[in-house]
Structure formats: structure tokens, C-alpha cells
Write a protein that holds these residues in place. Structure first.
Motif, PDB file in Angstrom:
ATOM      1  N   VAL A  94      46.331  35.080  44.307  1.00 40.69           N
ATOM      2  CA  VAL A  94      47.834  34.060  44.073  1.00 40.69           C
ATOM      3  C   VAL A  94      48.382  34.060  45.464  1.00 40.69           C
ATOM      4  CG1 VAL A  94      49.843  34.508  42.945  1.00 40.69           C
ATOM      5  CG2 VAL A  94      47.819  35.259  41.949  1.00 40.69           C
ATOM      6  N   ALA A  95      48.336  34.918  46.423  1.00 38.06           N
ATOM      7  CA  ALA A  95      49.080  35.086  47.818  1.00 38.06           C
ATOM      8  C   ALA A  95      48.662  33.926  48.652  1.00 38.06           C
ATOM      9  CB  ALA A  95      48.907  36.381  48.367  1.00 38.06           C
ATOM     10  N   LYS A 154      34.719  39.224  44.145  1.00 39.09           N
ATOM     11  CA  LYS A 154      34.804  37.825  44.032  1.00 39.09           C
ATOM     12  C   LYS A 154      36.179  37.106  44.366  1.00 39.09           C
ATOM     13  CE  LYS A 154      32.422  37.975  39.364  1.00 39.09           C
ATOM     14  NZ  LYS A 154      32.525  37.709  37.900  1.00 39.09           N
ATOM     15  N   LEU A 155      36.989  37.982  44.676  1.00 35.32           N
ATOM     16  CA  LEU A 155      38.344  37.333  45.344  1.00 35.32           C
ATOM     17  C   LEU A 155      38.166  36.524  46.608  1.00 35.32           C
ATOM     18  CD1 LEU A 155      41.364  37.632  44.667  1.00 35.32           C
ATOM     19  CD2 LEU A 155      41.575  39.569  46.029  1.00 35.32           C
ATOM     20  N   ALA A 156      38.512  35.381  46.502  1.00 41.77           N
ATOM     21  CA  ALA A 156      38.528  34.352  47.524  1.00 41.77           C
ATOM     22  C   ALA A 156      39.410  34.757  48.553  1.00 41.77           C
ATOM     23  CB  ALA A 156      38.559  32.933  47.309  1.00 41.77           C
ATOM     24  N   GLU A 178      45.552  39.854  42.942  1.00 42.73           N
ATOM     25  CA  GLU A 178      44.375  39.068  42.093  1.00 42.73           C
ATOM     26  C   GLU A 178      45.330  38.271  41.101  1.00 42.73           C
ATOM     27  OE1 GLU A 178      41.057  40.802  39.405  1.00 42.73           O
ATOM     28  OE2 GLU A 178      42.921  41.745  38.987  1.00 42.73           O
ATOM     29  N   GLU A 179      44.438  37.086  40.746  1.00 38.13           N
ATOM     30  CA  GLU A 179      45.095  36.275  39.607  1.00 38.13           C
ATOM     31  C   GLU A 179      44.710  36.771  38.551  1.00 38.13           C
ATOM     32  OE1 GLU A 179      44.557  33.865  37.150  1.00 38.13           O
ATOM     33  OE2 GLU A 179      46.164  32.563  37.448  1.00 38.13           O
ATOM     34  N   PRO A 180      45.496  37.088  37.520  1.00 37.77           N
ATOM     35  CA  PRO A 180      44.880  37.802  36.198  1.00 37.77           C
ATOM     36  C   PRO A 180      43.905  36.964  35.385  1.00 37.77           C
ATOM     37  CG  PRO A 180      47.188  36.974  35.833  1.00 37.77           C
ATOM     38  CD  PRO A 180      46.900  36.749  37.411  1.00 37.77           C
ATOM     39  N   PHE A 181      43.934  35.584  35.487  1.00 38.78           N
ATOM     40  CA  PHE A 181      42.879  35.061  34.644  1.00 38.78           C
ATOM     41  C   PHE A 181      41.806  34.413  35.395  1.00 38.78           C
ATOM     42  CE2 PHE A 181      47.342  34.788  32.667  1.00 38.78           C
ATOM     43  CZ  PHE A 181      47.109  35.278  31.560  1.00 38.78           C
ATOM     44  N   ASP A 182      41.963  34.169  36.542  1.00 35.88           N
ATOM     45  CA  ASP A 182      40.894  33.541  37.329  1.00 35.88           C
ATOM     46  C   ASP A 182      40.663  34.454  38.466  1.00 35.88           C
ATOM     47  OD1 ASP A 182      38.998  32.207  38.788  1.00 35.88           O
ATOM     48  OD2 ASP A 182      40.221  30.335  39.060  1.00 35.88           O
TER      49      ASP A 182
END
Length: 85
Positions: A60-61, A37-39, A51-55
């Protein structure tokens, strides 16, 4: 306790830029293929991935501008191995 040098050594030795993902949510270092799912921007395959912990679809990078990745890697290397500067 982790020092800045320990942190930098991790990103210079264990983390594989473009292939690894640091998950703040789980505390793991995993392969990018585990995060379907990571864009990930198509043009930035060799970037830092966090990885952003909530979305879970947010890397995040992505806030790091493309031309700033090399200076970040250089700064981490300098912090990891200060005796080689």
C-alpha cells in the motif's frame, strides 16, 4: 485507545523503515522477509511497507512518492516528540 502520539512513536521506535511490514490483515509488525509475495520496488528498499489486506502482493505504501518518505518520517518524529520541535 491510541493517540496520534502513540501512533507516531510506534513508527519512530518499533517500525524499521525498509525492513518492517505492517499487516493490516493480521495486525502484526513483521520482517519484510516474511512477505515473499509483497511487491517491493527495487529502488525503494528503505521505504514504508504496508501489506494490502485483500491483495497480498500489493504494498500500500507504494502510493507514497519516493521524495515524500523523509517528510513523512520528519512529521512522525515531530508528532512523537512534540517537545523537541
Amino acid at each position: 485507545h491510541l493517540s496520534l502520539q502513540d501512533f507516531a512513536i510506534f513508527y519512530c521506535t518499533e517500525f524499521i523503515w525498509g525492513s518492517s511490514v505492517v499487516s493490516v490483515r493480521t495486525g502484526n509488525l513483521d520482517d519484510l522477509s516474511e512477505y515473499k509475495k509483497l511487491a517491493v520496488p527495487e529502488k525503494r528498499k528503505n521505504m514504508l511497507h504496508i501489506e494490502e489486506p485483500f491483495d497480498l502482493e500489493v504494498d500500500v505504501a507504494c502510493v507514497l512518492k519516493p521524495n515524500r518518505e523523509k517528510p513523512l518520517q520528519d512529521a512522525l518524529r515531530d508528532a512523537a516528540y512534540p517537545e523537541t520541535r
